[in-house]
Every structure is written in structure tokens, then in C-alpha cells.
Design a protein around this motif. Structure first.
Motif, short mmCIF file in Angstrom:
data_model
loop_
_atom_site.label_atom_id
_atom_site.label_comp_id
_atom_site.label_asym_id
_atom_site.label_seq_id
_atom_site.Cartn_x
_atom_site.Cartn_y
_atom_site.Cartn_z
N HIS A 70 0.35 -0.91 -0.30
CA HIS A 70 0.22 0.39 0.29
C HIS A 70 0.75 1.27 0.55
N LEU A 71 2.09 1.44 1.12
CA LEU A 71 2.81 2.31 0.39
C LEU A 71 4.14 2.25 -0.40
N GLY A 72 4.00 0.97 -0.98
CA GLY A 72 4.56 1.24 -2.69
C GLY A 72 3.90 1.97 -3.62
N LEU A 73 2.21 1.53 -3.17
CA LEU A 73 1.96 1.86 -4.11
C LEU A 73 0.76 3.21 -4.39
N LEU A 74 1.41 4.21 -2.97
CA LEU A 74 0.82 5.40 -2.93
C LEU A 74 2.04 6.33 -3.70
N VAL A 75 3.22 5.70 -3.09
CA VAL A 75 4.87 6.23 -3.43
C VAL A 75 4.21 6.48 -5.45
N LEU A 76 3.57 4.77 -6.58
CA LEU A 76 3.93 5.16 -6.51
C LEU A 76 3.18 6.81 -8.00
N VAL A 77 1.60 6.00 -7.16
CA VAL A 77 0.48 7.18 -8.14
C VAL A 77 0.89 8.44 -7.45
N PHE A 78 1.36 9.15 -6.05
CA PHE A 78 1.81 10.86 -6.08
C PHE A 78 2.87 11.04 -6.51
N ALA A 79 4.41 10.04 -6.07
CA ALA A 79 5.93 10.99 -6.54
C ALA A 79 5.05 11.50 -7.98
N PRO A 80 4.66 11.07 -9.05
CA PRO A 80 5.26 11.32 -10.70
C PRO A 80 4.60 13.06 -10.76
N ILE A 81 2.76 12.47 -10.13
CA ILE A 81 1.98 14.18 -9.82
C ILE A 81 2.79 15.04 -8.67
N TYR A 82 3.18 14.82 -7.94
CA TYR A 82 4.22 16.19 -7.00
C TYR A 82 5.10 16.21 -7.52
N LEU A 83 6.08 15.88 -8.41
CA LEU A 83 7.20 15.70 -8.71
C LEU A 83 7.62 16.16 -10.11
N TYR A 84 6.77 16.00 -11.05
CA TYR A 84 6.85 15.80 -12.50
C TYR A 84 6.78 17.32 -13.07
N ASP A 85 7.67 17.74 -13.42
CA ASP A 85 8.04 19.37 -14.35
C ASP A 85 7.12 20.12 -13.44
N LEU A 86 8.78 19.99 -12.09
CA LEU A 86 8.47 21.16 -11.31
C LEU A 86 8.54 22.66 -12.04
N PRO A 87 10.36 22.69 -12.83
CA PRO A 87 10.90 24.13 -12.84
C PRO A 87 9.44 24.78 -14.03
N ASN A 88 8.61 24.54 -14.59
CA ASN A 88 7.10 24.67 -15.03
C ASN A 88 5.84 25.11 -14.61
N ILE A 89 5.49 24.11 -14.09
CA ILE A 89 4.22 24.19 -12.93
C ILE A 89 4.22 24.11 -11.92
N PRO A 90 4.02 24.39 -11.26
CA PRO A 90 3.04 25.87 -11.59
C PRO A 90 4.28 27.01 -12.90
N PHE A 91 3.61 27.59 -14.06
CA PHE A 91 4.89 28.45 -13.91
C PHE A 91 4.63 29.49 -13.80
N GLN A 92 3.77 30.29 -13.05
CA GLN A 92 4.11 31.78 -12.71
C GLN A 92 4.43 31.70 -10.35
N ILE A 93 5.58 32.49 -10.49
CA ILE A 93 6.01 31.92 -9.58
C ILE A 93 5.66 32.90 -7.94
N ASN A 94 4.95 32.59 -7.40
CA ASN A 94 4.47 33.24 -5.88
C ASN A 94 5.49 33.93 -5.35
#
Length: 470
Positions: A70-94
Motif C-alpha cells: 500500500h505504501l509503495g502504491l501511494l508512492v507510485l501514484v503520487f510521486a510523479p504527480i507531485y514531482l513532475y515538471d516542477l520547473p514549469n508547473i506552476p509557471f507563475q512564481i509566487n
């Protein structure tokens, strides 16, 4: 408790007191970190002597392969969602991202930073979190916006895993998996975690502290209570609204005393529940004292100006009402307060609401999706009904009491409602109530589905979770 154990307790407490006096009189020295950790360890070893022989999570009762899956499944699902393309999304910098990155660079730029102290250059916020983020990003090659975003997003994934542990403290593994998935799917947690911020750490600390306190009280395990008190104290070193974790722990203790007298008595029906709870509070209080001692000294000895920022965040202070009037451009302070209350109370069901802190507005979306907004109240009604019928459990008291307390606190007493960075702390209880609401609907379908097949309630439950998560 035998005398041969007392030297551990006396040594740990003595070192803790010595550290507080040393830090308060002479200021910070890097050796104090070792003294701090040693005092926490010694007292922890003392309480470990009186913990049940049965480990808190009995390996004979748990299928560890399933838990790891279950822990591995959570990492497999959410790690790409949280870590993908961080330089560009969100594009606007707060602008807050720039400030957080700058403070992390400054806090970690000195050789031996005072991790117990406050930062006068940034509203007297605790230095520890900035030193942590700065130190981790320096290991990655430097304190840059991208590296801080990466570290924060990684903490977001870890928060989901810790949330699984929180739900697992009272639910089965499947419901715990669903609860962690619902929490991780919240758009505010996802959006803020992908920014160079630090707020998701309050959810991590909250889930760890409350899980330990819940199991510690139920199992009368002093080591778990000690660790829970220490985890709650760690909230003092992070984002300021995270300190509400301490209030949630106290609220849980009061509710346990009012509703769980028989549970506190256990096999000894003549025991005084208040006395039993007081004895259980001792290890938690010591854990809190040892972990929080240094930063409490830093807070008490800070100049009076350090309280100005905090006073602006509460409506019952004139500074808070003045800030709220300016924030919503109201004609009078009274109008500003009523608008704040309305915005806060409607934050789950009004799609027109957005982040009034303007860190992650996401216009057109409330703090949760419309389906979750309805299921929250269905779950709350179900929980209150069980409470009225005296069929509730300690985790119900914890989650329902915490949800109502935070919902009213952030609506009636805190400025800028709804403020999504502050509201992250309510997410574990939102996930709990959402699943309670789904289970109510599944129960209704089960009655009707006895003719259609036993698969219908489970399929409907899974479908609702996937719909919310999507």
C-alpha cells in the motif's frame, strides 16, 4: 516503576533543564544539539521500560507485505504527480516562494545556525524549518527555487505516507489507503506542495503526533504517548498555524475524559478516569517539554515586536480586524469580520471561494470538490449520530472534534478565511469525514444491492474515491 530505572529519567530531565538554562542565559552553541537529542533519548528509554511487551503494531496481526504494498502504491501514484515538471508547473512564481528560498539560503548559510531560535528578519518565524530546507537543498547543489520546490514536493509525498499511518491507527489497511489517497488528491495540498513553501510539514507532524497519542491512550502505552508529545512539540519549530496540533491534542484529552471513562478505567472499574488520564498525560507532557523547551525560551525572550505578526492573524485583536478590513476592502471592521465568517463557513461548498491568502487561489474551485463538500456533512451527521447513540470510538471523538474545532476556528477567529496554506491542517479530518460519508452511501446500497450482488457497495465506494481523486 522501580528505582533502577530512575537514573535514566533523572539524567534525561537534568540534561533537558541544563540545556534550557544554558541556551537561555548564554545563547546558542552547536553542542546543545547533542545535549538536546541525548536528553530526549534518555527519557524515551525510561518510558520504554514500561511499555507493553506486545509491540504497538503487532507483526503477528499485520501482514507487512500488504502494508508495504500500500505504501509503495501511494508512492507510485503520487510521486510523479507531485514531482513532475516542477520547473514549469506552476509557471507563475509566487512572491512567497522567493522569500522562502531567500530565508532558507540565509538560515543555512552560516556554519552553525541556531536551529532553536527565531528569525527577526522574517516576522520572527522559527529558524529550524528554513535551516532544514536550506541544508537539504545545499546537498542537492544549492539553494535554488527548483531545489526548494523539489524538497517541498518530496515532503508532500512523505506526508501522504504518514497520513496512511494515521488512518491505519484506527482503520483497516484498505480504508487507510483510501484516506491517504483522498488526502493526497486534494488540489490545495498538491498545488502548495509543488511550490517553494513549507506548509505541508504541518500535516506530516499533525498526523504523526495524533496517531501516536491516539494509540498511546488506547493502549496505555507511555512510550507512544511520550513520542506523541514530542511530535506535537515539533510543530513549534515549523509553520506557525501548525501549532494548533497542540490544541487538538488537548481537545482529544478532554473529549476522552468526557466520553471514554469506561475505556480509561479498563479492567479496574473502580479507577478514577481523571487520575488515569492524568498519569497518561505525564509522558506526553515530558516529551513536549524536552522537545519544545529551547524554542519556548527563544519565544519568551524575543522582543515584544515579535508578537505583532501573530496579533494580525486573529480577529479578536484590533490589529487583526484592521488587517481584515484592508484585506477585503470593507467599509468598516465589523463588515470585514462578517465577510470573513461567511467566507470561512462556506469554504467547502461555495465554488466561488478561493484562497484568500493568495498563495494558491485556483479560482473557480472551493477548498474541496463539490462531491467531497457534500460527503463531509453526510459523514459528520453519521458520526454525530453514532456519538449520540454511544456507539462511537476514540478516533471518532478525535476526528469529529478536531474538524469542528478547526472549521470554526478558521472561520470565526482567524483572518483571511479561507486561507489554504493554514487549512491544510484540516485535511486528515476532511478525508475521515468523506470516507464516513461514502460508507453511509455504501451501506444504503448494500441493503438495495442484496439482490443485485455484494459487489455493488464496494464498486460504488471505489468509484466515489476515484471520482474525487480524479
Amino acid at each position: 516503576m522501580t528505582s533502577r530505572h530512575l537514573p535514566l529519567l533523572g539524567s534525561g530531565l537534568g540534561l533537558g533543564v541544563a540545556l534550557i538554562l544554558w541556551y537561555g542565559v548564554f545563547g546558542y552553541h552547536v553542542l546543545q544539539i547533542g545535549l538536546w537529542l541525548l536528553s530526549i533519548l534518555l527519557v524515551g528509554l525510561y518510558w520504554a521500560q514500561f511499555s507493553p511487551a506486545q509491540p504497538p503494531w503487532d507483526p503477528t496481526r499485520l501482514r507487512w507485505q500488504q502494508e508495504l504494498l500500500h505504501l509503495g502504491l501511494l508512492v507510485l501514484v503520487f510521486a510523479p504527480i507531485y514531482l513532475y515538471d516542477l520547473p514549469n508547473i506552476p509557471f507563475q512564481i509566487n512572491t512567497d516562494e522567493i522569500v522562502i528560498t531567500s530565508m532558507a539560503r540565509r538560515a543555512s548559510g552560516v556554519r552553525y545556525p541556531d536551529i532553536f531560535g527565531l528569525m527577526p528578519e522574517y516576522f520572527y518565524f522559527p529558524r529550524f524549518m528554513f535551516s532544514l530546507f536550506g541544508g537539504l537543498t545545499r546537498l542537492m547543489g544549492g539553494v535554488t527555487l527548483l531545489n526548494v520546490r523539489t524538497v517541498h514536493a518530496a515532503f508532500g509525498v512523505v506526508t501522504i505516507l504518514v497520513a496512511y499511518g494515521f488512518f491505519r491507527a484506527f482503520w483497516g489497511s484498505r480504508l487507510a489507503l483510501a484516506g491517504a489517497a483522498l488526502l493526497g488528491s486534494n488540489h490545495a495540498l498538491l498545488g502548495i506542495s509543488r511550490m517553494a513553501m513549507r506548509e505541508n510539514l504541518i500535516v506530516l507532524v499533525e498526523c504523526a503526533a495524533l496517531a501516536l497519542l491516539l494509540k498511546g491512550v488506547r493502549e496505555k502505552n507511555p512510550l507512544l504517548l511520550y513520542l506523541g508529545g514530542g511530535a506535537a512539540a515539533f510543530s513549534l519549530y515549523g509553520y506557525l498555524p501548525g501549532r494548533v496540533v497542540i490544541l487538538l491534542g488537548l481537545l482529544f484529552g478532554v473529549l476522552y475524559l468526557l466520553l471514554g471513562r469506561e475505556d480509561l478505567r479498563g479492567e479496574n472499574k473502580q479507577a478514577n478516569p481523571l487520575w488515569v488520564l492524568a498519569k497518561l498525560t505525564v509522558p506526553a507532557a515530558l516529551g513536549f517539554f524536552l522537545v519544545a523547551g529551547p524554542i519556548l525560551v527563544a519565544t519568551v525572550t524575543a522582543p515584544a515586536v515579535s508578537a505583532e505578526y501573530s496579533r494580525q492573524q486573529f480577529l479578536f485583536f484590533p490589529e487583526g480586524r484592521a488587517l481584515q478590513q484592508m484585506w477585503v476592502n470593507a467599509a468598516t471592521p465589523e463588515e470585514a469580520v462578517w465577510r470573513n465568517i461567511f467566507n470561512g463557513l462556506s469554504m467547502f461548498n461555495d465554488p466561488g471561494q478561493h484562497d484568500r491568502g493568495y498563495i494558491y487561489p485556483n479560482y473557480g474551485h472551493a477548498f474541496v470538490d463539490p462531491l467531497t463538500g457534500a460527503l463531509i456533512w453526510l459523514g459528520l451527521g453519521s458520526g454525530l449520530y453514532r456519538l449520540f447513540k454511544k456507539r462511537s470510538q476514540p478516533h471518532d471523538w478525535l476526528c469529529i472534534g478536531s474538524f469542528l474545532f478547526l472549521y470554526l476556528l478558521f472561520s470565526l477567529a482567524i483572518t483571511k478565511a479561507p486561507n489554504y496554506t493554514r487549512l491544510l491542517v484540516i485535511l486528515p479530518f476532511v478525508a475521515y469525514l468523506t470516507l464516513e460519508g461514502i460508507q453511509v452511501l455504501a451501506g444504503l446500497l448494500e441493503r438495495w444491492g442484496s439482490r443485485a450482488g455484494s459487489w455493488l457497495p464496494a464498486a460504488a465506494m471505489a468509484g466515489a474515491i476515484l471520482l474525487i481523486g480524479g
